[in-house]
Design an enzyme around this catalytic site. Structure first.
Site, short mmCIF file in Angstrom:
data_model
loop_
_atom_site.label_atom_id
_atom_site.label_comp_id
_atom_site.label_asym_id
_atom_site.label_seq_id
_atom_site.Cartn_x
_atom_site.Cartn_y
_atom_site.Cartn_z
N TRP A 191 -15.45 -63.02 -9.21
CA TRP A 191 -15.24 -62.76 -10.65
C TRP A 191 -15.48 -63.99 -11.51
O TRP A 191 -15.54 -63.89 -12.72
CB TRP A 191 -13.81 -62.27 -10.88
CG TRP A 191 -13.58 -60.83 -10.54
CD1 TRP A 191 -14.53 -59.90 -10.21
CD2 TRP A 191 -12.32 -60.14 -10.54
NE1 TRP A 191 -13.92 -58.68 -10.01
CE2 TRP A 191 -12.58 -58.80 -10.19
CE3 TRP A 191 -11.00 -60.53 -10.79
CZ2 TRP A 191 -11.56 -57.85 -10.10
CZ3 TRP A 191 -9.99 -59.59 -10.69
CH2 TRP A 191 -10.27 -58.26 -10.35
N LYS A 192 -15.53 -65.16 -10.86
CA LYS A 192 -15.64 -66.42 -11.61
C LYS A 192 -14.49 -66.47 -12.64
O LYS A 192 -13.42 -65.93 -12.36
CB LYS A 192 -17.03 -66.56 -12.24
CG LYS A 192 -18.13 -66.34 -11.18
CD LYS A 192 -19.50 -66.71 -11.61
CE LYS A 192 -20.47 -66.45 -10.45
NZ LYS A 192 -21.85 -66.85 -10.76
N HIS A 239 -19.23 -73.46 -4.15
CA HIS A 239 -20.10 -72.71 -5.05
C HIS A 239 -20.92 -73.70 -5.89
O HIS A 239 -20.43 -74.75 -6.27
CB HIS A 239 -19.26 -71.79 -5.95
CG HIS A 239 -20.09 -70.77 -6.66
ND1 HIS A 239 -20.86 -71.08 -7.76
CD2 HIS A 239 -20.32 -69.46 -6.39
CE1 HIS A 239 -21.51 -69.99 -8.14
NE2 HIS A 239 -21.21 -68.99 -7.33
N GLU A 273 -21.65 -73.71 -8.88
CA GLU A 273 -21.03 -74.05 -10.17
C GLU A 273 -20.00 -75.16 -9.99
O GLU A 273 -19.85 -76.02 -10.85
CB GLU A 273 -20.41 -72.78 -10.80
CG GLU A 273 -21.50 -71.83 -11.29
CD GLU A 273 -21.13 -70.36 -11.24
OE1 GLU A 273 -19.95 -70.02 -11.13
OE2 GLU A 273 -22.07 -69.53 -11.32
N GLU A 275 -26.86 -68.86 -1.70
CA GLU A 275 -27.05 -68.49 -3.11
C GLU A 275 -28.03 -69.45 -3.77
O GLU A 275 -27.63 -70.55 -4.21
CB GLU A 275 -25.71 -68.56 -3.86
CG GLU A 275 -24.65 -67.63 -3.33
CD GLU A 275 -23.61 -67.30 -4.39
OE1 GLU A 275 -23.38 -66.11 -4.61
OE2 GLU A 275 -23.08 -68.22 -5.02
N SER A 303 -27.78 -62.41 -8.33
CA SER A 303 -28.27 -61.19 -8.99
C SER A 303 -28.31 -59.97 -8.06
O SER A 303 -29.20 -59.13 -8.18
CB SER A 303 -29.62 -61.45 -9.66
OG SER A 303 -29.50 -62.48 -10.64
N GLY A 307 -21.62 -61.77 -8.32
CA GLY A 307 -20.95 -62.17 -9.55
C GLY A 307 -20.88 -61.02 -10.54
O GLY A 307 -20.02 -60.14 -10.45
N GLY A 308 -21.83 -60.99 -11.46
CA GLY A 308 -21.83 -60.03 -12.58
C GLY A 308 -21.57 -58.59 -12.18
O GLY A 308 -20.74 -57.90 -12.81
P1 13P Z 1 -24.56 -63.14 -9.98
O1 13P Z 1 -24.36 -62.00 -9.02
O2 13P Z 1 -23.93 -62.89 -11.33
O3 13P Z 1 -25.97 -63.61 -10.04
O4 13P Z 1 -23.69 -64.39 -9.38
C1 13P Z 1 -23.89 -64.74 -8.08
C2 13P Z 1 -22.82 -65.68 -7.69
O5 13P Z 1 -22.81 -66.83 -8.11
C3 13P Z 1 -21.76 -65.20 -6.80
O6 13P Z 1 -20.98 -66.24 -6.32
#
Ligand code: 13P
Length: 252
Positions: free
Chosen positions: A11-12, A96, A98, A168, A214, A235-236
């Site tokens: 979910w970030k 991650h 990020e 990723e 994605s 993620g999204g």
């Molecule tokens: P998205 O699925 O939004 O591209 O994010 C991938 C992600 O960073 C999952 O940790």
């Protein structure tokens, strides 16, 4: 060897507590059995206790998105792996991109976190991935091998066989530009052969490797059909209950 698939939402830094509760209520009784697939939500630390209460008696599992490597002490603002484990949380996402990029996490710290997570009986979901620049320079395999080698250093064969590694590519995260399934398979294969070099064939066949970047209901089955892809880190498309549930349709 057949490896159990693992679909994990990340979910970030999203959702309020009320939104997290609503999501869990919508999803928890509608996921496939954990005999077929491990289904995990990676939630902000502040929701972990509520999430664990919310999923009680169901097959939905919970992951933290980070933790510190020390158990307790003067580390203002950090979350202890001991505290997270005491809640019954099963997984912790570490490394991650990020966190590596915005919070300057190093392979050395990620390695210490992996050790601490195992020490407390949880499973790390260890992320690796290359930048667009590295990808375009054709240096992905070398980069991934370097990250994995540094991040799992000193772990036992038993620990690595239970590890989850998420490949990723940074250029595919949140961009809508997912890596072609063949590329994902190839690089997940690089992850597996790196583990094989370090720990042997049996461990490399047991370690579960996810693709992330994605992933959505429309493309998840393509990845899951690949030899070296055992799951997805999403993620999204993990934020809405309907979309999250649709990610699990490949199991049917
Ligand atoms: P998205 O699925 O939004 O591209 O994010 C991938 C992600 O960073 C999952 O940790």
């Amino acid at each position: 060897m057949s490896r159990k698939p693992i679909i994990a939402g990340n979910w970030k830094m999203n959702k309020t507590a009320a939104e997290a509760r609503e999501f869990v209520d919508a999803v928890k009784n509608n996921i496939p059995s954990n005999e077929l697939v491990d289904t995990v939500i990676g939630a902000p630390a502040i929701f972990l206790e509520g999430m664990k209460k919310g999923v009680k008696g169901t097959d939905l599992q919970v992951s933290a998105q980070n933790c510190y490597f020390e158990d307790f002490g003067a580390f203002t603002g950090e979350n202890s792996p001991a505290t997270i484990a005491a809640l019954g949380v099963e997984y912790v996402i570490i490394g991650h991109s990020e966190r590596r990029e915005y919070f300057h996490e190093t392979d050395e710290e990620i390695n210490k976190k992996a050790q601490a997570i195992f020490k407390h009986g949880m499973t790390p979901i260890l992320c690796c991935g290359e930048s667009l620049e590295t990808y375009e320079a054709g240096k992905t395999a070398e980069w991934i091998e370097g990250q994995i080698t540094a991040d799992i250093k000193g772990l036992s064969a038993e620990q690595v066989s239970h590890l989850v590694i998420a490949y990723e590519p940074i250029w595919a995260i949140g961009t809508g530009k997912s890596a072609d399934a063949n590329i994902a398979d190839e690089i997940c294969g690089v992850v597996r052969s790196t583990v094989e070099k370090l720990y042997g064939k049996e461990v490399s066949e047991a370690v579960r490797i996810q693709y992330g970047g994605s992933v959505k209901p429309e493309n998840v089955a393509e990845y899951m059909a690949k030899e070296n892809v055992d799951g997805a880190l999403v993620g999204g498309a993990s934020l809405q209950a309907d979309s999250f549930l649709a990610l699990l349709d490949f199991v049917k």
